[in-house]
Write a protein that holds these residues in place. Structure first.
Motif, short mmCIF file in Angstrom:
data_model
loop_
_atom_site.label_atom_id
_atom_site.label_comp_id
_atom_site.label_asym_id
_atom_site.label_seq_id
_atom_site.Cartn_x
_atom_site.Cartn_y
_atom_site.Cartn_z
N ALA A 183 -30.37 -21.84 38.23
CA ALA A 183 -30.79 -22.23 39.58
C ALA A 183 -29.67 -23.09 40.47
O ALA A 183 -29.70 -22.88 41.79
CB ALA A 183 -32.00 -23.07 39.58
N GLY A 184 -28.98 -24.04 39.85
CA GLY A 184 -27.97 -24.78 40.43
C GLY A 184 -26.74 -23.88 40.92
O GLY A 184 -26.42 -24.02 41.90
N ILE A 200 -27.11 -18.12 46.86
CA ILE A 200 -27.56 -17.32 47.67
C ILE A 200 -28.43 -18.01 48.83
O ILE A 200 -28.13 -17.62 49.81
CB ILE A 200 -29.25 -16.95 46.90
CG1 ILE A 200 -28.76 -15.90 45.64
CG2 ILE A 200 -30.14 -16.32 47.89
CD1 ILE A 200 -30.04 -15.70 44.80
N ALA A 201 -28.65 -19.33 48.76
CA ALA A 201 -29.13 -20.14 49.84
C ALA A 201 -27.97 -20.35 51.11
O ALA A 201 -28.03 -20.13 52.20
CB ALA A 201 -29.70 -21.47 49.70
N GLY A 254 -26.14 -26.87 54.36
CA GLY A 254 -25.97 -27.58 53.07
C GLY A 254 -27.41 -28.35 52.70
O GLY A 254 -27.63 -28.12 51.53
N LYS A 255 -28.02 -28.63 53.70
CA LYS A 255 -29.51 -29.10 53.12
C LYS A 255 -30.22 -28.18 52.74
O LYS A 255 -31.07 -28.42 51.68
CB LYS A 255 -30.08 -29.74 54.50
CG LYS A 255 -31.44 -30.38 54.19
CD LYS A 255 -31.66 -31.09 55.61
CE LYS A 255 -33.28 -31.86 55.00
NZ LYS A 255 -34.18 -31.01 54.73
N ALA A 256 -30.43 -26.96 53.20
CA ALA A 256 -30.94 -25.55 52.76
C ALA A 256 -30.65 -25.47 51.26
O ALA A 256 -31.34 -25.04 50.55
CB ALA A 256 -30.88 -24.48 53.56
N SER A 257 -29.38 -25.54 50.99
CA SER A 257 -28.70 -25.16 49.82
C SER A 257 -29.30 -26.18 48.42
O SER A 257 -30.01 -25.89 47.68
CB SER A 257 -27.50 -25.51 49.61
OG SER A 257 -26.94 -24.71 48.39
N VAL A 292 -33.24 -27.92 44.33
CA VAL A 292 -34.58 -28.94 44.00
C VAL A 292 -35.73 -28.06 43.70
O VAL A 292 -36.35 -28.20 42.84
CB VAL A 292 -34.59 -30.07 44.90
CG1 VAL A 292 -35.72 -30.59 44.62
CG2 VAL A 292 -33.21 -30.90 44.87
N SER A 293 -36.02 -27.30 44.93
CA SER A 293 -37.51 -26.64 44.87
C SER A 293 -37.45 -25.58 43.48
O SER A 293 -38.58 -25.42 43.01
CB SER A 293 -37.61 -25.92 46.08
OG SER A 293 -37.77 -26.70 47.17
N SER A 294 -36.72 -24.90 43.37
CA SER A 294 -36.40 -24.09 42.56
C SER A 294 -36.50 -24.77 40.71
O SER A 294 -37.60 -24.11 40.29
CB SER A 294 -35.20 -23.13 42.47
OG SER A 294 -34.95 -22.52 43.58
#
Length: 247
Positions: free
Chosen positions: A98-99, A105-106, A220-223, A228-230
């Motif tokens: 996920a990291g 992807i993000a 960067g914030k979206a990544s 975190v959400s994943s």
């Protein structure tokens, strides 16, 4: 609360656009192969490396902490196998991916959004969600069982290396423990869980990247939000799936 519900609603709307029939199957298949290489093949190295050392560390820790004249010597192999099959090679490995994969992807989709490449696809009449996200989800779900299998084997090899080269314990005892009361369902349970985790990683990360608003800071914030959400969703679904699959 309202913001969270709005985010969940936008996620399901995006998934509805994503899971539609591709307009050009040849183009979809080409994108699918590219994502297999980028998300799957390029992750094999880190999966093998981490699993190898985790298998070795688990063997050493178990040997040092349960060493007792009352415990059979093969217990170390048995416990190592259970940890690798039930949790590490599926759940913990997907947290690590996920990291790596999620942020990839993000960041990719977020950059395409802020540079208006996604808007250009929409102007051309292309379903950008289907074109960009569906190959990523499909590739991730396809390759994750292979990565789980590699992780299991790498962890076992790491356990044996601690016996052969570090002399932690007798390799014969470790081998007997690895084979003792082996349950094939544990492997299938790990693979089934990893399929759900792979979908979470790909879809959630794609959502945060696809819906970015702003500039490079927002990317960067979206990544970060995607990782975190994943991770939180993987842990939550791990609890539910373990209860359902293991009874």
């Amino acid at each position: 609360m309202i913001k969270a519900l709005r985010t969940v609603g936008r996620y399901f709307i995006l998934m509805g656009r994503t899971f539609s029939r591709p307009e050009r199957m040849r183009m979809f298949f080409r994108q699918y192969l590219n994502e297999l290489e980028q998300l799957g093949v390029n992750s094999i190295g880190i999966v093998l490396l981490i699993s190898f050392f985790i298998g070795a560390v688990i063997t050493i820790q178990i040997k040092l902490n349960i060493e007792s004249p009352w415990m059979p010597r093969w217990t170390v192999g048995y416990v190592t196998r259970e940890i690798m099959l039930l949790e590490f090679s599926s759940s913990i490995m997907c947290l690590i991916l996920a990291g790596k994969v999620g942020s990839n992807i993000a960041s990719e989709l977020g950059t395409m959004r802020v540079t208006q490449q996604i808007d250009a696809l929409e102007i051309m009449g292309i379903n950008s969600a289907n074109y960009l996200i569906l190959p990523k989800i499909t590739a991730m779900v396809t390759v994750i069982p292979i990565l789980v299998t590699f992780s299991i084997f790498a962890g076992i090899i790491g356990a044996f290396c601690t016996c052969w080269f570090a002399g932690v314990m007798n390799a014969v005892d470790l081998e007997y423990g690895l084979q003792y009361m082996f349950n094939e369902w544990f492997i299938w349970a790990g693979i089934i869980k990893s399929l759900f985790f792979a979908f979470i990683i790909a879809s959630v990360s794609a959502f945060f990247g696809y819906t970015v608003e702003g500039g490079s800071i927002a990317v960067g914030k979206a990544s970060t939000d995607a990782v975190v959400s994943s991770s939180v969703l993987i842990l939550f679904s791990d609890l539910i799936l373990t209860k359902l699959l293991m009874g």
